[in-house]
Design a protein around this motif. Structure first.
Motif, PDB file in Angstrom:
ATOM      1  N   UNK A 153       0.829  -1.203   0.000  1.00  0.00           N
ATOM      2  CA  UNK A 153       0.000   0.000   0.000  1.00  0.00           C
ATOM      3  C   UNK A 153       0.859   1.247   0.000  1.00  0.00           C
TER       4      UNK A 153
ATOM      5  N   UNK B  99      -0.331   6.823   2.031  1.00  0.00           N
ATOM      6  CA  UNK B  99      -1.653   7.346   2.377  1.00  0.00           C
ATOM      7  C   UNK B  99      -2.595   6.212   2.768  1.00  0.00           C
ATOM      8  N   UNK B 100      -2.516   5.144   2.003  1.00  0.00           N
ATOM      9  CA  UNK B 100      -3.400   4.011   2.296  1.00  0.00           C
ATOM     10  C   UNK B 100      -3.028   3.348   3.605  1.00  0.00           C
TER      11      UNK B 100
ATOM     12  N   UNK C 118      -1.712   4.796   6.143  1.00  0.00           N
ATOM     13  CA  UNK C 118      -2.174   5.648   7.240  1.00  0.00           C
ATOM     14  C   UNK C 118      -3.683   5.518   7.442  1.00  0.00           C
ATOM     15  N   UNK C 119      -4.381   5.424   6.306  1.00  0.00           N
ATOM     16  CA  UNK C 119      -5.832   5.231   6.398  1.00  0.00           C
ATOM     17  C   UNK C 119      -6.154   3.943   7.131  1.00  0.00           C
TER      18      UNK C 119
ATOM     19  N   UNK D  86      -7.183   9.648  -1.615  1.00  0.00           N
ATOM     20  CA  UNK D  86      -6.496   9.943  -0.358  1.00  0.00           C
ATOM     21  C   UNK D  86      -5.393  10.960  -0.546  1.00  0.00           C
TER      22      UNK D  86
ATOM     23  N   UNK E 151     -12.693   9.292   6.737  1.00  0.00           N
ATOM     24  CA  UNK E 151     -11.289   9.547   7.065  1.00  0.00           C
ATOM     25  C   UNK E 151     -10.856  10.911   6.548  1.00  0.00           C
TER      26      UNK E 151
ATOM     27  N   UNK F  61      -9.466  14.020   8.822  1.00  0.00           N
ATOM     28  CA  UNK F  61      -8.105  14.576   8.820  1.00  0.00           C
ATOM     29  C   UNK F  61      -8.018  15.916   8.115  1.00  0.00           C
TER      30      UNK F  61
END
Lengths: 334, 446
Positions: free
Chosen positions: A49, A52-53, A55-56, B9, B24, B28
Motif C-alpha cells: 500500500x 496514504x493508504x 495511514x488510512x 487519499x 477519514x 483529517x
C-alpha cells in the motif's frame, strides 16, 4: 529416437509461440529470471500500500473503528483532536455552525397524531402547546396517516431501518398530559428582503414609532411583524395575560382564536376551489375526463411571455426542445 | 486522462457519501486557511474555495446548471418572542439616545465580546438542498447523493404520490417524497456476502476488512438446526435458570428435544390410526389436516430460537381441535391417547417459576416480533436480518427543514433551509470563510 518429453528450453519456446506477440515474449522471459533472483533475496518486498493508504488503514483499525458500529441511543460523530468533552452534535469538525439537531421520536409523533386526529385539536394549538413548528405538526400528521394506511393494508413497514436510524440520531420525546420542553422556536419570522435595507426616516422625537410604522416605512404594503409571525394569536394571549387575565382563561381564548383562524383558512381554500370549479366544465367520457377552462389569450402580459398565459405567441421562443429540460421537469407536483 | 478517484487519499475531496474513506478525509481535513496569507490573489482564493465546496455539494450537477440555480438571495429567520412582542410595540427601539435609555458604553473593559452573527454565507448552497436527489440523501434514504440520483432515475422515488424521474426536480415547501423501502434498506443496510455484485467482481488487492457477520450468522443458524436434529442428550439448563439475561439470543438456546420428540411421537401415532383403525371419512380428513399442520410446528421446534412453551401450547390446541371434531367415542380415546406422552415427558419449562416463565414468554414474543419484522430473506439484495451498514452513524443527521418518517421511508420538505443567529441549516463541511469566498465567486464579479 529423441525423448518425447521436451526439455525445459523447448517447453518455454512452445509457450512463447502460443502467446504470439513479440512484446509478450520478452515479458514472459523476464519474469522467471526475476523469480529466480527473488528466491535468493533477503530484502523485504515492496509494501503493498501507498503511505496514504497505510495511514488510512492504521486509522480505520485503531481510532476509526469506533465509527463502524454505533451505540444505540447516542450519536457517534467525529471527535476533534484535542477536546475535553465529547462532541455530540457536530457532524463536521471544521464547521461549528452546523449542528445536528434532535428529531422527534416515534412516541412524540404518535402523540401529535393523536392530539390532532383523535382529540380534534387544531394544528396551531398543538404547535403552541408542544413547541413544534406548525408545518412540522402538519407533516407529522400527514406522514403518520400514510403509516397507518400501510399498516391497515398490511404493507411491510421499514421498522428495523427506522429503529436503527432513530437510535443513532439525537431524539426528543414528549410526555402526554405534562408540561414539555419546547422542541423548537415556533414563532420565527422570515427576514423580508424589504427590511434588509438601511433607511433614513426622519420623524419627530415625540412620535410613538411602532413596528407597524416601521413596516410602512420599509414598504407601504408590508405588514407589521405582529401579523407576519406564524402565531399572532399567541401574542394576543400574552397581551391578555399581561392585562391580568388568568393563564387558563387566556389559553382557552387562544385555542378558540386558533380554531377560528384555521376555520377561516379552510373556508378561504374551499371558496377558491369552488371558484375554480365554477369556471371549469368537465366532460367525462369513460376513459378520460376532459376539463375545459376559460382562458383569455390576451392575458400574456406586457412582454407577451407571461408564465400563466396560454398558447404560443409570435416572437416568443418556445423552449420545449432546448437542452437542460427547462420545460420538461415539472415545477410542482399537485 | 486517468479519471480521478472519487474518494482519493492523495488530494482528498469531501463528498456527500457515507463512505469510510470519506469519513477519514473529513476527519483529517485541516482548516484550509484560505486568505490568511498573501500568497494567493483574491481570484485564486475564490477559485479554490468554490472548488472545495463544489466537490461536496452536488458534484454530479454540471457547473452551469448550478450557476443557474444559484441565488444571491439568502434566507434567514428571526425568532420573535411572543412575550416580548406583547410587552413592547417596537417604540422602545426608537427611545434611545437622549432619552437616557441607551446602554452606556463600558470604556473600562479589555475584552469586547463579539456578537453572534447569522451565518448567511453558509447558505450559499441552499438552492442545491432543494434538489430531489440531495433531499433524498439528506433524509438518510440513500448512502450517497449519486445513489439517490439513481433511485430517482430508476423510478423508486415518488413526489406527492407520483413517480418523479427527475433528480433535478426542485422541491417546493410542503412536498412529500417517498422512496421504495426496499431500496432504502438496500442503500442503508449491510452488504450481502456472496450477493449479486460480489460473485461477478474480481477479488481486489485491497484487504477486505468488511465483516463476515452475515454469512457466519446464517451458517450458525443452519448448524444449530442440524445439531438439534442429530444430538439427543438434553443440555442448556443453566441458561434457562437465569431469566435476567436480556439477550434474546441466549433464550434461544433452550433445548427443543422433548418437544420435537413429542411432536414426532404424536404424528406417528396419528399415522398409525389412519393406517390401521377403521375411521370415518370426516375423521380421516381431520387427521390428515392435523398431520399437515404439525409439519411447520416441527420445523419451528428445530430452530435455535423457538419457544417450547408456545409450541406445546399450539400442539395442545391442535389436539383439542382434533378431539372436538372427532365424533365416535372409540376415536375419542385414541385421539386422547397421544396427549399422554406430553404430560409425562420431562418438559424443561417445568422447573421455572411463574414470573420467570412470564418474562421468558415476553422476551420470546418480542424476539418473534423482531423476527417477523426483520426476517431472514435470501431474495433480498442486502444482508438479512437487516442491520445498518458499517460507518453509517458518523453521517447520521437530518436537517431541520425535513420531517422524516422512517417507517414508510417518506419525508416532507417543510420549507427552504434558513439561517438563524449562530447557525445555518445547510449541512456543509467547511467553515464560514470558505463559503463566503465561494459565494463571492458565484456572484460573478471576479
Amino acid at each position: 529416437m529423441p525423448p518425447r518429453i521436451p526439455t525445459p528450453r523447448r517447453a518455454a519456446s512452445a509457450i512463447i509461440k502460443s502467446t504470439s506477440s513479440g512484446a509478450g515474449t520478452t515479458r514472459c522471459l523476464a519474469q522467471p529470471c526475476q523469480q529466480v533472483t527473488a528466491s535468493f533475496s533477503t530484502t523485504a518486498s515492496r509494501p503493498k500500500f501507498s503511505k496514504a493508504r497505510r495511514m488510512f488503514r492504521a486509522w480505520i483499525n485503531s481510532h476509526g473503528s469506533v465509527f463502524r458500529k454505533h451505540v444505540p441511543g447516542q450519536t457517534n460523530y467525529l471527535q476533534p483532536m484535542k477536546a475535553n468533552h465529547r462532541n455530540v452534535d457536530q457532524p463536521f469538525p471544521l464547521n461549528p455552525l452546523y449542528k445536528s439537531q434532535p428529531v422527534l421520536d416515534e412516541k412524540a409523533r404518535e402523540l401529535i397524531w393523536e392530539k390532532v386526529m383523535r382529540n380534534g385539536e387544531t394544528v396551531k394549538a398543538v404547535s403552541a402547546e408542544l413547541g413544534v413548528d406548525i408545518q412540522r405538526v402538519a407533516a407529522i400528521v400527514r406522514l403518520k396517516e400514510v403509516e397507518k394506511d400501510w399498516t391497515a393494508k398490511g404493507k411491510q413497514l421499514a421498522r428495523p431501518y427506522a429503529r436503527a436510524v432513530l437510535s443513532m440520531l439525537p431524539t426528543t420525546s414528549f410526555r402526554a398530559n405534562q408540561q414539555n420542553e419546547p422542541f423548537e422556536a415556533i414563532n420565527e419570522m422570515h427576514v423580508h428582503p424589504h427590511t434588509m435595507q438601511q433607511l433614513f426616516w426622519p420623524t419627530s422625537e415625540s412620535r410613538h414609532f411602532t413596528r407597524a410604522d416601521a413596516a410602512k416605512a420599509f414598504h407601504p404594503k408590508l405588514l407589521s411583524a405582529d401579523e407576519r409571525v406564524p402565531h399572532p394569536e399567541l401574542i394576543q394571549m400574552e397581551k391578555e395575560v399581561l392585562q391580568g387575565r388568568p393563564l387558563w382563561d387566556a389559553s382557552e381564548r387562544f385555542k378558540q382564536a386558533a380554531m377560528e383562524s384555521e376555520r377561516k383558512a379552510a373556508a378561504k381554500q374551499q371558496a377558491k376551489a369552488a371558484l375554480n370549479e365554477k369556471y371549469t366544465s368537465r366532460v367525462n367520457t369513460g376513459r378520460f375526463e376532459f376539463r375545459f377552462k376559460q382562458f383569455n389569450s390576451e392575458n400574456v402580459g406586457p412582454k407577451g411571455r407571461s408564465r400563466t398565459a396560454v398558447g404560443w405567441r409570435y416572437g416568443a421562443p418556445y423552449y420545449d426542445r432546448s437542452k437542460g429540460h427547462q420545460i420538461k421537469i415539472p415545477m410542482s407536483v399537485p | 486522462m486517468k479519471p480521478k478517484r472519487f474518494h482519493g487519499l492523495k488530494r482528498p475531496k469531501l463528498r456527500q457519501t457515507w463512505n469510510k474513506y470519506n469519513l477519514y478525509n473529513i476527519f483529517r481535513m485541516r482548516n484550509p486557511k484560505i486568505g490568511s496569507g498573501d500568497n494567493e490573489t483574491f481570484f485564486q482564493q475564490k477559485w479554490r474555495a468554490k472548488g472545495m465546496l463544489r466537490g461536496y455539494h452536488g458534484e454530479h450537477v454540471v457547473e452551469r446548471k448550478w450557476e443557474r440555480m444559484f441565488s444571491r438571495r439568502l434566507l434567514g429567520v428571526a425568532d420573535m418572542d411572543a412575550r416580548y412582542m406583547a410587552e413592547y410595540d417596537g417604540s422602545e427601539m426608537a427611545a434611545g439616545r437622549g432619552s437616557g435609555k441607551d446602554d452606556p458604553p463600558e470604556w473600562g473593559t479589555d475584552i469586547i465580546r463579539k456578537r453572534t452573527l447569522t451565518p448567511y454565507m453558509q447558505m450559499t448552497f441552499s438552492p442545491m438542498e432543494r434538489r430531489l436527489d440531495i433531499a433524498v440523501f439528506r433524509a438518510m434514504f440513500a448512502s450517497s447523493a449519486r445513489q439517490a440520483k439513481q433511485f430517482c432515475v430508476h423510478g423508486a422515488v415518488k413526489v406527492n404520490g407520483k413517480v418523479m424521474h427527475y433528480p433535478a426536480y426542485r422541491l417546493n415547501p410542503g412536498d412529500m417524497f417517498q422512496v421504495d423501502p426496499d431500496r432504502v434498506m438496500y442503500a442503508t443496510g449491510a452488504k450481502k456476502k456472496g450477493g449479486l455484485g460480489e460473485s461477478t467482481r474480481q477479488p481486489q488487492a485491497t484487504a477486505r476488512e468488511d465483516d463476515t457477520d452475515a454469512s457466519t450468522e446464517v451458517v450458525t443458524e443452519v448448524e444449530a438446526e442440524a445439531a438439534a436434529e442429530q444430538t439427543s442428550e438434553p443440555k442448556a439448563e443453566k441458561t434457562e435458570k437465569d431469566p435476567e439475561t436480556t439477550d434474546a439470543a441466549e433464550a434461544a438456546a433452550v433445548d427443543m428435544k422433548p418437544t420435537r420428540k413429542q411432536i414426532q411421537d404424536v404424528t406417528a401415532q396419528v399415522k398409525a390410526i389412519l393406517a390401521d383403525e377403521p375411521v370415518s371419512v370426516q375423521q380421516k380428513q381431520n387427521l390428515r389436516k392435523f398431520i399437515k399442520n404439525v409439519k411447520p410446528l416441527l420445523s419451528r421446534a428445530g430452530r435455535a430460537n423457538a419457544s417450547p412453551s408456545e409450541i406445546t401450547d399450539e400442539l395442545s390446541k391442535m389436539m383439542s381441535g382434533l378431539n372436538l371434531d372427532t365424533t365416535s367415542p372409540g376415536d375419542k380415546a385414541e385421539a386422547a391417547s397421544p396427549s399422554q406422552p406430553r404430560s409425562t415427558s420431562s418438559n424443561p419449562m417445568d422447573d421455572l417459576t411463574k414470573d420467570e416463565l412470564k418474562q421468558l414468554e415476553q422476551r420470546m414474543a418480542e424476539h418473534i416480533r423482531d423476527e417477523e419484522e426483520n426476517p431472514v430473506d435470501f431474495t433480498k439484495p442486502y444482508a438479512t436480518p437487516w442491520r445498518p451498514r458499517p460507518y453509517m452513524s458518523p453521517f447520521a443527521f437530518i436537517p431541520k427543514y425535513l420531517e422524516v418518517n422512517q417507517n414508510v421511508c417518506a419525508a416532507v420538505y417543510l420549507r427552504h433551509p434558513v439561517a438563524r443567529v449562530g447557525s445555518a441549516e445547510v449541512p456543509t463541511p467547511y467553515n464560514n470563510n470558505v463559503s463566503q469566498l465561494a459565494f463571492n465567486w458565484y456572484l460573478r464579479r471576479r
